[in-house]
Design a protein around this motif. Structure first.
Motif, short mmCIF file in Angstrom:
data_model
loop_
_atom_site.label_atom_id
_atom_site.label_comp_id
_atom_site.label_asym_id
_atom_site.label_seq_id
_atom_site.Cartn_x
_atom_site.Cartn_y
_atom_site.Cartn_z
N ALA A 13 0.83 -1.20 0.00
CA ALA A 13 0.00 0.00 0.00
C ALA A 13 0.86 1.25 0.00
O ALA A 13 1.93 1.30 0.61
CB ALA A 13 -0.92 0.00 1.22
N ALA A 67 -3.60 0.40 -2.77
CA ALA A 67 -2.79 -0.67 -3.35
C ALA A 67 -3.53 -1.23 -4.55
O ALA A 67 -4.73 -1.48 -4.49
CB ALA A 67 -2.54 -1.78 -2.31
N SER A 104 -0.17 -2.29 5.74
CA SER A 104 -0.95 -1.07 5.50
C SER A 104 -1.14 -0.28 6.80
O SER A 104 -1.12 0.95 6.79
CB SER A 104 -2.30 -1.41 4.88
OG SER A 104 -2.14 -1.97 3.60
#
Length: 322
Positions: A13, A67, A104
């Motif tokens: 991400a 992402a 993330s």
């Protein structure tokens, strides 16, 4: 524009900063929040955070973890001054359930740390979930505040106690806002969120589908009409399919400091529980500061027990040259 999430996401991400969200991004974030609540059993951001998705706040920063062109995480950062006058950036962060364990969450926290400048950074961990707790410990964030969640299942309620010289009535929209705000501000003078509520905040909640003026109960002096205490209840559909009927919340209980010690907190809290029971509510939640010993004791006497907690963690302000 990030597309709707697919469950097969595997890429790393990248966190993007936004001063505001587009309508499409807001829709995606709402979906992410709903998925996280279903997975975790607790809302991932506060009610104020949900309202700020569209209304916004002064100098607010939105973080989107993206992402493979998909939104996999969200964060909100809002400047705040605590009662002592210290500047801080306060945030809430959440990662989509099917994108967890891939960095993330760490990327969102690191982006929040980079955005704070010299200020302290304070992040809410709603539900005090193990993964968030471990990440905070790994990054050296210390626990500075705990907001308890208490729960009760309503049964037979005791009758309302008599407090001489007082009466209980329902809130009148368009008439009682200013008086309610004044008492609320005095009752929560040292509270970083509740004590700073404005008329706009109250009116925004009056526009919410859950608002019911009959569920905002006021205790006033029978001779002067002066507002002494209040209990704002909240009724929403239960997020738990096994629960029949709506779920209730002891939303805000406030007693004017000069009127404390007369049993008004017990009276108005019990009056709100009677109201919720009359609406078919069986399960009731509330949030209370862990160090508010008097309030916790009042709620325990009414049958509430701890069911969870939200924890505030902090990275302290950085000094010159740090």
């Amino acid at each position: 524009m990030p597309s709707p999430r697919r469950p097969d996401h595997r890429g790393p991400a990248v966190v993007e900063r936004r001063p505001r969200l587009t309508p499409a991004e807001t829709t995606q974030v709402r979906g992410l929040l709903a998925a996280a609540e279903r997975a975790d059993g607790t809302p991932p951001v506060s009610e104020q955070g949900v309202l700020q998705l569209t209304a916004g706040a002064a100098a607010q920063t939105h973080l989107l973890a993206v992402a493979d062109e998909q939104v996999v995480g969200y964060g909100s950062l809002v400047p705040s001054d605590d009662p002592a006058g210290a500047a801080a950036l306060v945030g809430e962060l959440v990662v989509a359930p099917d994108a967890r364990g891939r960095g993330s969450g760490r990327a969102l926290v690191e982006a929040a740390l980079a955005a704070r400048g010299p200020r302290a950074l304070r992040l809410w961990m709603h539900g005090d979930l193990p993964a968030a707790r471990h990440l905070a410990e790994d990054l050296g964030l210390r626990r500075v505040r705990e907001l308890l969640t208490l729960h009760t299942r309503l049964g037979t309620l005791p009758a309302l106690p008599e407090v001489p010289g007082t009466r209980v009535r329902a809130f009148r929209p368009g008439e009682d806002e200013e008086a309610w705000l004044a008492v609320n501000a005095r009752a929560f003078a040292s509270h970083p969120e509740q004590g700073s509520m404005t008329l706009d905040d109250v009116l925004a909640r009056e526009r919410e589908p859950w608002f019911d003026p009959a569920g905002l109960l006021l205790v006033e002096d029978t001779s002067s009409g002066e507002l002494l205490a209040s209990h704002w209840t909240k009724t929403t559909p239960s997020p738990r399919p096994e629960e029949a009927g709506p779920r209730g919340e002891v939303y805000v209980v406030a007693v004017d400091p000069p009127a404390q010690g007369r049993g008004l907190g017990h009276l108005v809290t019990l009056a709100g529980l009677h109201h919720l029971a009359g609406r078919g509510v069986r399960d009731v939640d509330l949030y209370v500061e862990s160090d508010n010993v008097r309030a916790v004791a009042t709620y325990r006497r009414l049958g509430f027990e701890r069911s969870g907690a939200d924890v505030l963690v902090e990275a302290p302000a950085r000094g010159p040259g740090s």
